[in-house]
Design a protein around this motif. Structure first.
Motif, mmCIF file in Angstrom:
data_model
loop_
_atom_site.group_PDB
_atom_site.id
_atom_site.type_symbol
_atom_site.label_atom_id
_atom_site.label_comp_id
_atom_site.label_asym_id
_atom_site.label_seq_id
_atom_site.Cartn_x
_atom_site.Cartn_y
_atom_site.Cartn_z
ATOM 1 N N LEU A 151 0.834 -1.202 0.000
ATOM 2 C CA LEU A 151 0.000 0.000 0.000
ATOM 3 C C LEU A 151 0.866 1.248 0.000
ATOM 4 C CD1 LEU A 151 -2.932 1.209 0.425
ATOM 5 C CD2 LEU A 151 -2.329 1.310 2.848
ATOM 6 N N GLN A 189 -5.200 2.796 -2.194
ATOM 7 C CA GLN A 189 -6.197 1.851 -1.699
ATOM 8 C C GLN A 189 -6.959 1.200 -2.857
ATOM 9 O OE1 GLN A 189 -8.105 4.638 1.029
ATOM 10 N NE2 GLN A 189 -7.305 3.506 2.787
ATOM 11 N N TRP A 236 -6.818 -2.935 2.797
ATOM 12 C CA TRP A 236 -6.622 -1.577 2.265
ATOM 13 C C TRP A 236 -7.335 -0.467 3.030
ATOM 14 C CZ3 TRP A 236 -11.250 0.574 1.066
ATOM 15 C CH2 TRP A 236 -12.301 -0.253 0.661
#
Length: 1016
Positions: free
Chosen positions: A968, A991, A1006
């Motif tokens: 991420l 995300q 996420w």
């Protein structure tokens, strides 16, 4: 109220039983020479000889021990047995004259009051030919000594008997005449009357003693009487007079080097200021008293100061710390055998337990306090204990509660304790309201308000006004209810502004959150009766007024540089306390990591940490209170609706939640409008929010996906239902409330069933009012460099980077979490990859890559960090929701030579940083969480970094996977540094990238990270 007796207590011919233990040996007692001994389990005995017609005076000083004194005549008959002083409160005196002469015996033993204090004492014998005055004084001295001994036996009967002897003593001293002896007897008489709840009679006794001591030129004894008069004035509601009286006593004691007396007056003055709602002054006075008590070995006095500190924390809503102080005081009172003080602190502990919802434990403590107070004949204490027990009764038990309230009120009223009596009236009003007796409640609230206003009790008056407002609203008198609640809130804001400690100001605000909740709901009632958008805007401003006040204070202080110009000794003391905290934390960590945990030792270390932390916070409060603009800093003006709308722009929609007991409200604010929509009650919304957070944070099993989706859909229906079709194309700025702080709004479905992340940038705000402060808090030039990354610290002694054998391979499914139950300082392999990926995106001259040994606390605290626009931490997160100042992030625990070092960057360290960062990223577990305070939100790391200079922080809502988080963050920094996106847009892009990756598509991977603060 001092328990010390009076000078010149005497021993005369009084027959009685011998209570002494068998002495070790009998020594000859020399005349005019001070003899020092150590009091052990057995008594000390001494002989001395008197010629016919001689007078003897014996004085036992007891700075450490608590002793009793027994004298036998030449035939072995016990002449008297005195125990009329408490250790450190004064000497035991004895005097006699011998008509026939002979050999006498003196015995010194431990006091019979509870567990004796053992330690050093000194004994002195003076002998001279008896004069006529000596012979007249002996009966007076005898009566006074007997009275002092009976008083300290502690029962109501013994105190009543003591009064008879003390009255005789005063009359005999007046006849001699001996003004000093008379004054001492009157003061002791006044203290005994006070303990029996006869406040006005006690006042008269003190007033009789005061001019006698003044005429005698004895400022130390004068100060004692002044202190006692101040206590009486406090109880009868003469608070300003009490402050003046206690200040007179304090000045006398300081000018004559009476350290124990100074500590007592500091504590007494603090109580008076606390009752005036001057809590910051009270805190400083208590904090000044405590070390003096401890340095002097005044255990009993230390117990009273701890009791007062607990009362202060209770008044400000910190019930856990209040209970801790009360329990410490109980232990010390039992150690000294002070049953009166024990009763006080037992009740304080019971009240704290009740506030914490532990009803059964509270009942036990309060019943114990009540029984003890009745045994002692303490009418005031009995009244307070009955009041506290009545408050424990449920609405269904109102008739039983009413009887207890009436008995309590009668006791306190008859004793002249007006302040306590008004508290009983208020408590009974609240109980009547809860039981549905509206008319009775209204009458009692009005009565309590008038009494409290007359007594100068602002917090009490605000409490009564709030009760009146509730009744007026229930009766349909909305305008009257609004006037009452606005008057109450005005008082509450003033009282809050006098407190410099942020933690106590926050708990005080949280304890009064219901008042603001009521105000918002009342304003919406008025709006529903034709108030229009203007009335809705007023309600929105009221909602803003109630929330994130502590953070707004912090951001206002950050601009004011409150530490500038502070005395160097205060800054040095703060650093000393921080060092002590670190040392205690190391001990705690070692104990927790041990295979066999010593719970007793661990408990002591945790208590020491709490004490040092409390001292640190108190000292920080003093630093702030020294700032010349302190009053303005603690009352930052809440912005008007139009000012907030100007901050939003045309592309942002503000959603602000105000959860309530009956119903909740959603305020929807754009650049050109403000609307409000009713939502379900707090309990329903918070139950669904907690369920969703729990399911999201448990990890992503395939079987759980349907449950997560269902929970998200149900919560979205509750909190977004009225507006889901109005938000198209807009950025969403969320001001959450209660359990909604734990919700990743990006994962909630929109009107089309797709997560909001797909259509919207989403940011979190502590309040709308903080937005302007964040944008303007730290002006000046931007940081010249790009990104500083601290990652992959050396956490374990067998880390291969230390060159030691036995290094372990790390699994890929590690969590970036650490708490008090998880002691594994495990290396997070993917944080190194995360750091390298971020570094590759920044120019070489604009980046700081601190990994391994360089990912240290020293690096984090270095001024060089202020040169970077983005500051990134990738490591374990440490959450302490009970004491948020101990939350932090874990950095290298060893240096290159393998020496252990402090690797914790705690919240109190973060507050002392000075950053110019546009963004701080806390790539660790639960870094967005903290202590949850009503109205304040989550008190933790995020607000610390905002205070330190970051207008926005990316942090996590649950335990995050090491590998998924690294992925991420790689996408996030690519958006920031390559695509030049804003932080909000970059987080959304990252995300979405994980959501589209089958391996990471579940919200668990996420949705944990949120952007808090300014979205620009």
């Amino acid at each position: 109220m001092t328990r010390r007796g009076w000078r010149g207590a005497a021993l005369a011919l009084l027959a009685g039983p011998a209570l002494a233990a068998a002495p070790v040996a009998v020594d000859e007692l020399p005349v005019g020479v001070e003899v020092e001994r150590e009091l052990a389990e057995r008594a000390h005995a001494f002989h001395f000889t008197l010629a016919p017609g001689q007078y003897a005076r014996i004085v036992v000083e007891q700075p450490q021990a608590d002793v009793a004194l027994c004298v036998r005549d030449p035939a072995g008959v016990v002449l008297a047995d005195y125990d009329g002083q408490i250790a450190s409160a004064g000497p035991e005196h004895a005097a006699l004259w011998s008509e026939a002469g002979g050999r006498y015996e003196v015995e010194v033993r431990g006091s019979s009051r509870g567990k004796s204090q053992l330690g050093r004492f000194t004994l002195r014998l003076d002998v001279r030919a008896a004069t006529d005055e000596d012979r007249r004084l002996v009966p007076a001295l005898h009566e006074g000594a007997v009275g002092a001994t009976l008083r300290l036996r502690g029962s109501a009967e013994s105190r009543r008997e003591a009064l008879v002897h003390l009255a005789r003593a005063a009359a005999l001293f007046a006849a001699v005449p001996d003004p000093r002896g008379q004054a001492g007897a009157l003061n002791n008489q006044g203290e005994t009357l006070f303990e029996l709840g006869e406040v006005e009679a006690a006042r008269e006794a003190f007033r009789g003693a005061l001019p006698l001591w003044q005429a005698a030129g004895d400022p130390v004894e004068e100060a004692k009487v002044l202190n006692n008069l101040g206590v009486v004035q406090r109880l009868t509601g003469e608070l300003e007079a009490a402050v003046v009286t206690h200040e007179r006593a304090l000045a006398l004691r300081r000018s004559h080097g009476d350290v124990r007396g100074e500590a007592q007056s500091l504590r007494a003055l603090g109580v008076a200021y606390s009752m005036l709602d001057e809590h910051q002054k009270a805190a400083e006075l208590f904090e000044d008293s405590l070390p003096l008590r401890r340095a002097a070995g005044d255990v009993r006095g230390e117990a009273f100061t701890l009791h007062s500190l607990g009362g202060l924390h209770f008044a400000l809503g910190d019930h856990h710390r209040a209970l801790d102080y009360a329990q410490q005081a109980i232990a010390l009172h039992r150690q000294t055998g002070d049953r009166w003080g024990e009763g006080n602190s037992l009740q304080a502990a019971g009240q704290a337990l009740a506030a914490l919802g532990e009803r059964e434990s509270a009942e036990r403590q309060l019943q114990e306090a009540l029984a003890l107070r009745r045994t002692l004949g303490d009418k005031i204490g009995e009244g307070h204990a009955l009041d506290a027990l009545a408050r424990l009764r449920s609405p269904a038990e109102y008739e039983a509660a009413r009887e207890l309230f009436e008995a309590a009120h009668a006791l306190l009223r008859d004793a002249g304790n007006r302040r306590g009596a008004s508290d009983v009236v208020q408590a009974r009003a609240e109980a009547a309201e809860a039981a549905g007796h509206a008319a009775e409640a209204a009458r009692l609230f009005a009565e309590a308000r008038e009494i409290r206003k007359a007594l100068g009790d602002p917090s009490g008056e605000a409490q009564s006004l709030y009760g009146l407002a509730r009744g007026q609203r229930a009766a349909g008198q909305l305008d009257a209810a609004r006037a009452s609640i606005e008057a109450a809130l005005a008082i509450t804001d003033v009282v809050r502004g006098r407190v410099a400690r942020h933690d106590l100001r926050a708990t005080f605000q949280a304890a009064r959150a219901a008042e603001y909740e009521f105000y918002v709901d009342l304003l919406m009632d008025q709006a529903g009766r034709g108030g229009g958008e203007g009335a809705v805007a007023t309600a929105f401003e009221a909602s803003e007024r109630a929330r994130a006040r502590g953070l707004r204070d912090l951001l206002t202080e950050a601009r004011a540089a409150v530490r500038a110009g502070v005395e160097p000794e205060l800054l040095a003391a703060a650093e000393r306390l921080r060092t002590e905290l670190v040392a205690q934390e190391r001990v705690r960590t070692a104990l927790v990591e041990a295979r066999t945990v010593n719970e007793t030792q661990l408990g002591k270390v945790r208590a020491a940490i709490a004490d040092r932390l409390d001292e640190y916070k108190a000292l920080e409060a003093r630093l702030r209170a020294r700032h010349p603009g302190f009053a303005a800093l603690t009352q930052p003006a809440a912005p008007r609706t139009a000012e907030i709308q100007a901050l939003l722009g045309t592309d942002t929609l503000l959603l602000e939640y105000a959860l309530g007991v009956r119903r909740s409200w959603l305020f929807v604010v754009t650049a050109g409008s403000v609307e409000a929509f009713p939502l379900p009650a707090r309990a329903q919304i918070e139950a669904h929010a907690a369920r969703l957070h729990q399911r999201l944070s448990q990890g992503q099993q395939r079987a759980a996906r349907a449950a997560v989706s269902a929970a998200a859909a149900e919560l979205a229906r509750l909190v977004l239902g009225p507006v889901r079709r109005r938000i198209a194309g807009l950025r969403l700025a969320i001001v959450a409330d209660g359990a909604l702080h734990y919700v990743p709004f990006a994962a909630l479905p929109g009107s089309d069933g797709v997560p909001l992340l797909a259509r919207h940038e989403i940011v979190q705000l502590p309040s709308a009012a903080t937005l302007g402060l964040l944008r303007n808090a730290h002006g000046g030039e931007a940081a010249p460099r790009t990104v500083a990354v601290l990652a992959d610290p050396v956490l374990e002694a067998d880390d291969r980077r230390l060159g030691r054998p036995g290094a372990r391979a790390m699994p890929s499914a590690l969590l970036r979490a650490l708490d008090d139950t998880d002691t594994a300082f495990t290396r997070l392999e993917f944080t190194a990859r995360e750091a390298e990926a971020i570094a590759r995106l920044a120019p070489a001259e604009g980046r700081l890559l601190a990994t391994g040994f360089e990912a240290s606390r020293a690096t984090a605290l270095s001024p060089v960090l202020a040169d970077y626009r983005f500051v990134h931490f990738a490591t374990h997160g440490l959450l302490d929701s009970r004491q948020p100042e101990l939350s932090g992030i874990v950095l290298s625990m060893f240096d290159r030579e393998g020496r252990a070092q402090d690797g914790f960057l705690r919240l109190h360290d973060v507050y002392n940083l000075s950053l110019r960062a546009d963004l701080v990223v806390l790539s660790a577990c639960r870094t967005a969480l903290g202590q949850d305070l009503r109205g304040e939100g989550l008190v933790g790391l995020t607000r610390g970094f905002m205070y330190a200079g970051a207008p926005r922080v990316v942090a996590s809502l649950w335990d995050v996977r090491d590998e998924a988080t690294a992925e991420l963050m790689k996408h996030f920094y690519s958006g920031l540094l390559r695509q030049r996106l804003t932080p909000a847009a970059a987080l959304r892009t990252a995300q979405l990238a994980l959501q589209r990756t089958p391996r990471w598509s579940a919200p668990y991977y996420w949705a944990a990270f949120t952007l808090q603060g300014d979205w620009r």
